[in-house]
Design a protein around this motif. Structure first.
Motif, PDB file in Angstrom:
ATOM      1  N   ARG A 112       0.847  -1.194   0.000  1.00 19.70           N
ATOM      2  CA  ARG A 112       0.000   0.000   0.000  1.00 19.70           C
ATOM      3  C   ARG A 112       0.879   1.240   0.000  1.00 19.70           C
ATOM      4  NH1 ARG A 112      -3.917   1.112   5.000  1.00 19.70           N
ATOM      5  NH2 ARG A 112      -1.878   0.846   5.991  1.00 19.70           N
ATOM      6  N   ILE A 113       0.514   2.190  -0.821  1.00 17.45           N
ATOM      7  CA  ILE A 113       1.257   3.441  -0.898  1.00 17.45           C
ATOM      8  C   ILE A 113       0.319   4.557  -0.433  1.00 17.45           C
ATOM      9  CG2 ILE A 113       2.513   5.033  -2.413  1.00 17.45           C
ATOM     10  CD1 ILE A 113       1.844   1.503  -3.650  1.00 17.45           C
ATOM     11  N   MET A 114       0.681   5.210   0.669  1.00 17.30           N
ATOM     12  CA  MET A 114      -0.156   6.278   1.214  1.00 17.30           C
ATOM     13  C   MET A 114       0.151   7.586   0.475  1.00 17.30           C
ATOM     14  SD  MET A 114      -1.810   4.449   3.349  1.00 17.30           S
ATOM     15  CE  MET A 114      -2.768   5.610   4.352  1.00 17.30           C
ATOM     16  N   ARG A 115      -0.739   8.542   0.644  1.00 24.26           N
ATOM     17  CA  ARG A 115      -0.573   9.812  -0.057  1.00 24.26           C
ATOM     18  C   ARG A 115       0.726  10.520   0.313  1.00 24.26           C
ATOM     19  NH1 ARG A 115      -2.109  10.995  -4.585  1.00 24.26           N
ATOM     20  NH2 ARG A 115      -1.992  13.210  -4.122  1.00 24.26           N
ATOM     21  N   ASP A 116       1.209  10.298   1.518  1.00 30.64           N
ATOM     22  CA  ASP A 116       2.463  10.957   1.914  1.00 30.64           C
ATOM     23  C   ASP A 116       3.694  10.193   1.414  1.00 30.64           C
ATOM     24  OD1 ASP A 116       2.669   8.745   3.514  1.00 30.64           O
ATOM     25  OD2 ASP A 116       2.765   9.827   5.407  1.00 30.64           O
TER      26      ASP A 116
ATOM     27  N   ARG C 139      15.201  -4.695 -27.302  1.00 27.04           N
ATOM     28  CA  ARG C 139      15.850  -3.704 -26.437  1.00 27.04           C
ATOM     29  C   ARG C 139      14.888  -2.558 -26.149  1.00 27.04           C
ATOM     30  NH1 ARG C 139      21.194  -5.679 -26.846  1.00 27.04           N
ATOM     31  NH2 ARG C 139      21.510  -6.414 -28.958  1.00 27.04           N
ATOM     32  N   PHE C 140      15.175  -1.842 -25.072  1.00 25.30           N
ATOM     33  CA  PHE C 140      14.337  -0.702 -24.702  1.00 25.30           C
ATOM     34  C   PHE C 140      14.689   0.523 -25.541  1.00 25.30           C
ATOM     35  CE2 PHE C 140      14.672  -3.184 -20.716  1.00 25.30           C
ATOM     36  CZ  PHE C 140      13.344  -3.521 -20.595  1.00 25.30           C
ATOM     37  N   ARG C 141      13.716   1.033 -26.285  1.00 24.43           N
ATOM     38  CA  ARG C 141      13.872   2.328 -26.902  1.00 24.43           C
ATOM     39  C   ARG C 141      13.446   3.385 -25.872  1.00 24.43           C
ATOM     40  NH1 ARG C 141      11.612   6.111 -28.460  1.00 24.43           N
ATOM     41  NH2 ARG C 141       9.506   5.276 -28.272  1.00 24.43           N
ATOM     42  N   GLU C 142      12.546   2.971 -25.018  1.00 25.13           N
ATOM     43  CA  GLU C 142      12.107   3.853 -23.936  1.00 25.13           C
ATOM     44  C   GLU C 142      11.733   3.006 -22.737  1.00 25.13           C
ATOM     45  OE1 GLU C 142       9.586   7.477 -24.765  1.00 25.13           O
ATOM     46  OE2 GLU C 142       8.121   6.296 -23.663  1.00 25.13           O
ATOM     47  N   ARG C 143      12.207   3.388 -21.591  1.00 17.62           N
ATOM     48  CA  ARG C 143      11.771   2.774 -20.331  1.00 17.62           C
ATOM     49  C   ARG C 143      11.497   3.900 -19.343  1.00 17.62           C
ATOM     50  NH1 ARG C 143      13.056  -2.648 -16.966  1.00 17.62           N
ATOM     51  NH2 ARG C 143      11.135  -3.069 -18.097  1.00 17.62           N
ATOM     52  N   ILE C 144      10.197   4.108 -19.054  1.00 17.03           N
ATOM     53  CA  ILE C 144       9.806   5.090 -18.049  1.00 17.03           C
ATOM     54  C   ILE C 144       9.461   4.313 -16.791  1.00 17.03           C
ATOM     55  CG2 ILE C 144       8.323   7.080 -17.561  1.00 17.03           C
ATOM     56  CD1 ILE C 144       9.340   7.620 -20.215  1.00 17.03           C
ATOM     57  N   VAL C 145      10.201   4.566 -15.729  1.00 20.98           N
ATOM     58  CA  VAL C 145       9.970   3.892 -14.457  1.00 20.98           C
ATOM     59  C   VAL C 145       9.049   4.780 -13.628  1.00 20.98           C
ATOM     60  CG1 VAL C 145      11.067   2.826 -12.457  1.00 20.98           C
ATOM     61  CG2 VAL C 145      12.344   3.025 -14.615  1.00 20.98           C
ATOM     62  N   VAL C 146       7.782   4.381 -13.537  1.00 20.18           N
ATOM     63  CA  VAL C 146       6.803   5.194 -12.808  1.00 20.18           C
ATOM     64  C   VAL C 146       6.645   4.627 -11.404  1.00 20.18           C
ATOM     65  CG1 VAL C 146       4.453   6.113 -12.787  1.00 20.18           C
ATOM     66  CG2 VAL C 146       5.607   5.695 -14.975  1.00 20.18           C
ATOM     67  N   CYS C 147       7.232   5.308 -10.434  1.00 18.89           N
ATOM     68  CA  CYS C 147       7.169   4.835  -9.048  1.00 18.89           C
ATOM     69  C   CYS C 147       5.845   5.253  -8.420  1.00 18.89           C
ATOM     70  CB  CYS C 147       8.323   5.420  -8.236  1.00 18.89           C
ATOM     71  SG  CYS C 147       9.926   4.835  -8.789  1.00 18.89           S
ATOM     72  N   ASP C 148       5.240   4.361  -7.670  1.00 17.44           N
ATOM     73  CA  ASP C 148       3.954   4.670  -7.039  1.00 17.44           C
ATOM     74  C   ASP C 148       4.096   5.789  -6.015  1.00 17.44           C
ATOM     75  OD1 ASP C 148       2.488   2.650  -8.392  1.00 17.44           O
ATOM     76  OD2 ASP C 148       3.283   1.146  -7.017  1.00 17.44           O
ATOM     77  N   SER C 149       5.178   5.786  -5.289  1.00  9.32           N
ATOM     78  CA  SER C 149       5.390   6.785  -4.255  1.00  9.32           C
ATOM     79  C   SER C 149       6.186   7.965  -4.807  1.00  9.32           C
ATOM     80  CB  SER C 149       6.146   6.152  -3.081  1.00  9.32           C
ATOM     81  OG  SER C 149       6.565   7.147  -2.174  1.00  9.32           O
ATOM     82  N   GLY C 150       5.845   9.144  -4.357  1.00  8.16           N
ATOM     83  CA  GLY C 150       6.576  10.334  -4.784  1.00  8.16           C
ATOM     84  C   GLY C 150       7.738  10.656  -3.868  1.00  8.16           C
ATOM     85  N   ARG C 151       7.868   9.830  -2.837  1.00 10.40           N
ATOM     86  CA  ARG C 151       8.941  10.065  -1.866  1.00 10.40           C
ATOM     87  C   ARG C 151      10.170   9.282  -2.306  1.00 10.40           C
ATOM     88  NH1 ARG C 151       8.109   8.797   4.513  1.00 10.40           N
ATOM     89  NH2 ARG C 151       6.587  10.468   4.323  1.00 10.40           N
ATOM     90  N   PHE C 152      11.102   9.971  -2.927  1.00 10.94           N
ATOM     91  CA  PHE C 152      12.287   9.283  -3.406  1.00 10.94           C
ATOM     92  C   PHE C 152      13.400   9.415  -2.402  1.00 10.94           C
ATOM     93  CE2 PHE C 152      10.083   9.908  -7.390  1.00 10.94           C
ATOM     94  CZ  PHE C 152      10.251   8.675  -7.965  1.00 10.94           C
ATOM     95  N   ASP C 153      14.018   8.334  -2.169  1.00 10.28           N
ATOM     96  CA  ASP C 153      15.144   8.347  -1.273  1.00 10.28           C
ATOM     97  C   ASP C 153      16.272   9.149  -1.916  1.00 10.28           C
ATOM     98  OD1 ASP C 153      17.624   7.322   0.078  1.00 10.28           O
ATOM     99  OD2 ASP C 153      16.074   6.236   1.163  1.00 10.28           O
ATOM    100  N   THR C 154      16.946   9.941  -1.131  1.00 10.74           N
ATOM    101  CA  THR C 154      18.035  10.745  -1.679  1.00 10.74           C
ATOM    102  C   THR C 154      19.214   9.867  -2.085  1.00 10.74           C
ATOM    103  OG1 THR C 154      18.780  11.072   0.576  1.00 10.74           O
ATOM    104  CG2 THR C 154      17.480  12.851  -0.417  1.00 10.74           C
ATOM    105  N   LEU C 155      19.189   8.638  -1.617  1.00  7.16           N
ATOM    106  CA  LEU C 155      20.248   7.709  -2.009  1.00  7.16           C
ATOM    107  C   LEU C 155      19.996   7.083  -3.384  1.00  7.16           C
ATOM    108  CD1 LEU C 155      21.036   5.754   1.267  1.00  7.16           C
ATOM    109  CD2 LEU C 155      22.596   7.226  -0.034  1.00  7.16           C
ATOM    110  N   LEU C 156      18.843   7.421  -3.972  1.00  7.09           N
ATOM    111  CA  LEU C 156      18.476   6.822  -5.264  1.00  7.09           C
ATOM    112  C   LEU C 156      19.662   6.913  -6.208  1.00  7.09           C
ATOM    113  CD1 LEU C 156      16.226   5.569  -6.959  1.00  7.09           C
ATOM    114  CD2 LEU C 156      15.525   7.855  -7.623  1.00  7.09           C
ATOM    115  N   ALA C 157      20.207   5.779  -6.540  1.00 12.20           N
ATOM    116  CA  ALA C 157      21.462   5.810  -7.277  1.00 12.20           C
ATOM    117  C   ALA C 157      21.554   4.664  -8.257  1.00 12.20           C
ATOM    118  CB  ALA C 157      22.618   5.752  -6.298  1.00 12.20           C
ATOM    119  N   ILE C 158      21.362   3.459  -7.772  1.00 10.84           N
ATOM    120  CA  ILE C 158      21.388   2.297  -8.655  1.00 10.84           C
ATOM    121  C   ILE C 158      20.168   2.400  -9.570  1.00 10.84           C
ATOM    122  CG2 ILE C 158      21.524  -0.205  -8.731  1.00 10.84           C
ATOM    123  CD1 ILE C 158      22.283  -0.229  -5.819  1.00 10.84           C
ATOM    124  N   PRO C 159      20.306   2.001 -10.817  1.00 10.26           N
ATOM    125  CA  PRO C 159      19.124   2.047 -11.708  1.00 10.26           C
ATOM    126  C   PRO C 159      18.016   1.129 -11.185  1.00 10.26           C
ATOM    127  CG  PRO C 159      21.095   1.255 -12.889  1.00 10.26           C
ATOM    128  CD  PRO C 159      21.511   1.536 -11.507  1.00 10.26           C
TER     129      PRO C 159
END
Lengths: 160, 160, 160
Positions: A112-116, C139-159
């Protein structure tokens, strides 16, 4: 596995993926369409299921009840506060494969992904399904969602 | 992929699903039956595996040791305190596919559900398998469970 | 589903498994090879994607940029502090299947394992892909990774 069983397994796998995608994409209005007109949808816990208790957290036995549920969710706007992400395992086909009803058992995990932005494991368990051919498609005549944990979130609202 | 490899991939996928289902359904007595009479079952960490350390958290090299393990678990009743839910990815077939031993590598995620209903990610990793034809079925001659995390819960008891 | 679509689905499923395995095995140098020379790779959130915002947390539009990214990761040694474990669902093929570009949508869950052994759900979401035949491989001509959460870890580094 014979070719008929392989083909059926591929169809049940596909059905589960389509079902999950409809919910996770917030196309809840498409959700009742995965069920036959006469159907049972129930969410219960592994403990209650093992003990044969008929009580479920959520229960519907017509497609109309499923549609009402979606309408109520839209009205309450509960769905805006959270989204789901289903990960679904390989179905196991139970019993005879040809003719009549198909029985399948499929493991799942729902995050589950909450709004926050916080994410948690919302539910794990298995789908116990009875499937029928209905107008050229496989549909659920029965889907019992048996959750491993008996601790249900009071926010339980979106279908699993 | 040629039809022979496709067929084998489907069988390995199915074997993994059956294996997980036996454990998650608490049919632990069925678990040794997935192994050949002469077999290796080991749980280790990615770090130890990379460094070639032979030490594993759990180690068995006969099917009898696997059966003893299940018997001990039943006696200790540890299994009553928790259940698992496996989610298993697509196997990768390694090396030659026809004749003799098949090698496969398969990612997994295991959620643990405690008796009080709490759920957590118990383990992630990959199965490193050597599979043999044994009486018409594929069985594990070797299953090395390489956990991504080196932090093993002291409750580690049910097979992964 | 017709045999052509089934075959394609099997290939896209396999491609996703190979892609995830390269990353999870820390073979990051293999990662750009899954893309066509002219390509787009983007990580974004479901909210931003829905609102049509072109901004992504990570963006690359040549295979060279992907290679640069891996080189930078190796230099920074960030990757040593964490590993991933991908679990990937069944792809949905979107639109026409024969000739030209293939579009697919695939759900995923990524668990992150920190050096101290702690595990958490790092991301869930779906891959929105455009795939092309390129030298006998998809092969991928386009790969859009749509994450459910908008909270991205600042460590986001590895693909992802």
């Amino acid at each position: 596995m014979n070719p008929g069983a392989e083909r059926l397994l591929a169809r049940v796998t596909q059905l589960n993926a389509d079902y999950a995608r409809a919910i996770d994409d917030d196309r809840l209005e498409d959700w009742p369409g995965f069920f036959a007109e006469k159907c049972v949808y129930k969410i219960t816990s592994a403990d209650n299921h093992r003990r044969g208790l008929q009580v479920g957290v959520i229960y519907a036995d017509t497609i109309g009840m499923l549609r009402d549920r979606v309408a109520a969710l839209r009205e309450a706007n509960v769905y805006e506060r959270q989204t789901y992400r289903h990960l679904i395992g390989l179905p196991a086909l139970i019993g005879p494969v040809e003719g009549g009803e198909v029985r399948a058992e499929t493991p799942f995990l729902v995050v589950r992904i909450m709004r926050d932005g916080t994410m948690d494991i919302f539910a794990t368990g298995r789908y116990l399904d009875a499937l029928v051919e209905d107008g050229g498609a496989l549909r659920f005549r029965e889907r019992i969602v048996v959750c491993d944990s008996g601790r249900f979130d009071t926010l339980l609202a979106i279908p699993l």
